[in-house]
Design an enzyme around this catalytic site. Sequence first.
Site, PDB file in Angstrom:
ATOM      1  N   ASN A   7      48.354  39.923  40.619  1.00 31.83           N
ATOM      2  CA  ASN A   7      48.843  38.606  40.189  1.00 31.83           C
ATOM      3  C   ASN A   7      48.204  38.122  38.887  1.00 31.83           C
ATOM      4  OD1 ASN A   7      46.422  38.331  41.666  1.00 31.83           O
ATOM      5  ND2 ASN A   7      46.887  36.213  42.160  1.00 31.83           N
ATOM      6  N   GLU A  53      37.954  38.583  48.599  1.00 35.55           N
ATOM      7  CA  GLU A  53      38.606  37.318  48.241  1.00 35.55           C
ATOM      8  C   GLU A  53      40.076  37.473  48.603  1.00 35.55           C
ATOM      9  OE1 GLU A  53      40.738  34.624  46.983  1.00 35.55           O
ATOM     10  OE2 GLU A  53      40.513  35.547  45.015  1.00 35.55           O
ATOM     11  N   CYS A  68      46.345  32.928  44.421  1.00 34.47           N
ATOM     12  CA  CYS A  68      45.827  32.668  45.769  1.00 34.47           C
ATOM     13  C   CYS A  68      45.446  31.203  45.952  1.00 34.47           C
ATOM     14  CB  CYS A  68      44.641  33.575  46.059  1.00 34.47           C
ATOM     15  SG  CYS A  68      43.386  33.486  44.779  1.00 34.47           S
ATOM     16  N   GLY A 128      42.721  40.568  47.313  1.00 35.76           N
ATOM     17  CA  GLY A 128      44.056  40.954  47.754  1.00 35.76           C
ATOM     18  C   GLY A 128      44.378  40.370  49.110  1.00 35.76           C
ATOM     19  N   SER A 129      45.184  41.098  49.877  1.00 40.95           N
ATOM     20  CA  SER A 129      45.669  40.530  51.132  1.00 40.95           C
ATOM     21  C   SER A 129      44.672  40.698  52.267  1.00 40.95           C
ATOM     22  CB  SER A 129      46.989  41.181  51.529  1.00 40.95           C
ATOM     23  OG  SER A 129      46.736  42.482  52.027  1.00 40.95           O
ATOM     24  N   THR A 157      44.987  44.138  54.069  1.00 37.66           N
ATOM     25  CA  THR A 157      44.287  45.244  53.407  1.00 37.66           C
ATOM     26  C   THR A 157      42.779  45.116  53.620  1.00 37.66           C
ATOM     27  OG1 THR A 157      46.022  45.253  51.738  1.00 37.66           O
ATOM     28  CG2 THR A 157      44.041  46.481  51.215  1.00 37.66           C
ATOM     29  N   ALA A 158      42.287  43.886  53.588  1.00 40.97           N
ATOM     30  CA  ALA A 158      40.846  43.663  53.768  1.00 40.97           C
ATOM     31  C   ALA A 158      40.383  44.127  55.139  1.00 40.97           C
ATOM     32  CB  ALA A 158      40.518  42.188  53.583  1.00 40.97           C
ATOM     33  N   GLU A 171      31.686  34.401  44.789  1.00 35.56           N
ATOM     34  CA  GLU A 171      31.402  34.935  43.465  1.00 35.56           C
ATOM     35  C   GLU A 171      31.168  33.772  42.514  1.00 35.56           C
ATOM     36  OE1 GLU A 171      34.940  37.308  43.148  1.00 35.56           O
ATOM     37  OE2 GLU A 171      33.956  39.088  43.936  1.00 35.56           O
TER      38      GLU A 171
END
Length: 489
Positions: free
Chosen positions: A157, A255, A289, A233-234, A237-238, A470
């Site tokens: 994105n 994140e 996000c 990302g999503s 996936t995490a 972060e």
Amino acid sequence: PTMAHSKALLVLENFIGGRFVPCSSYIDSYNPSTGDVYCRVPDSGKEEVEAAVKAAKDAFPAWSSKSPLERSQILNKMADLIEHDLEAFAQAESKDQGKTITFARTVDIPRAVRNFRFFASSILHHVTECTEMPAMSCVHYTSRAPVGVAGLISPWNLPLYLLTWKIVPAIACGNTVVAKPSEMTSATAWMMCKLLEKAGVPPGVVNVVFGTGSKAGEALVCHPEVPLISFTGSTLTAQRIMEKSAPYCKRLSLELGGKNPAIIFEDADLSQCIPTTVRSSFANQGEICLCTSRIFVQRGIYSEFLKRFVAEARKWKTGNPSDPAMDVGALISKEHLEKVRNYVKKAQAEGARVLCGEGVDPLALPPGNQKGYFMLPTVIAEVKDESCCMQEEIFGPVTCVVPFDTEEEVIERANAVKYGLAATVWSSNVGRVHRVARRLQSGLVWTNCWLVRDLNLPFGGMKASGIGREGAKDSYEFFTEVKTITIKH
């Protein structure tokens, strides 16, 4: 141009050990505003990741023993080089991602430059701790050292913006990196690699391996010599990353998504609130996000808000991203556009009202963009809190507006999703602002504004929105290993 010429696709190569290396197989990457394949991206796997990790390991001793000042000077040089090519980077980002040229020029690339300058400066100002125990004749102090090879996986994105937000603090702290950008938006990462040598980044310090999450990403996450993974990302996936890295006890910074509420009280200044909330809903096609996707409006101003909000949303122009007059570009892919459209269909099937945008207003596109992945800013009202449109991250130009009565009620409803990334609160009552901000389950709360960032401060989410933070201090802590040393004298 002849057919042969127009078919000359951009072919990217992996960047390993300071050299561009061709790959044995490639993935097609599309221009979202035309629907045409315009670029071929390496389809890397275990072998390429192995080579990149080896290069990063070999470069680590020399890079980690440089002083922070030496690394800082190199990072500042990188900032200058990207800034010098800002227009070329912006054009490439817009073409590759579908975002408007205006957004790439004013947000993405300047922020990537700022990431380099910011960490080039912050790395010079960290101090470690020391305590004394005179009674025991002891002094304790802490020391921080880089961890080793960092694995960095960034999304489609905000491609260069989020890739540099990871690479820069990692190498500023003395680590070396293997980065994997999204296979859908790899062009600006490849362009950045061309500048590394000129800036004085030694070979092997930054390696970029292109490819899919399931092949290249997985190989990186499962590599035993990559102790640390930073991923944006999503949430889905995490979960896989956590599973795959568990046997190695890797350190993770994740994140993830958001389902971010805006809470608009009756005393909000609507002249500020409405344009900002339109922007927070639809900026970058809603593919951020931090975008607002649930708007809670106090009942007394609900109908006025809705009327003005829809009127303002309708003013946003959707079309060819390279036209500077456009506010909304193309969504990332055909599949993603379909997914976002399906949410609107589901809302309608549940009895919600679509007030503007998808299926309500006509979308006129220039001839060259007819096959592109475009969607109008869409506002949905009368949608139930339990609806998937209010619970799941849509990640497109769609926002839901619902009324509320009391402060107590809206806090409870705002918190009633699995995510907790960002929230916005609109009110002129200072006491209320502080009360509400404290109680929202959200890593970031903006009041009477949106997306105003101080890079010094922690960034990240609660609940399913991620793990870790972060920022100046937070990234430094993540990318270094701390040791406590005790000396008896």
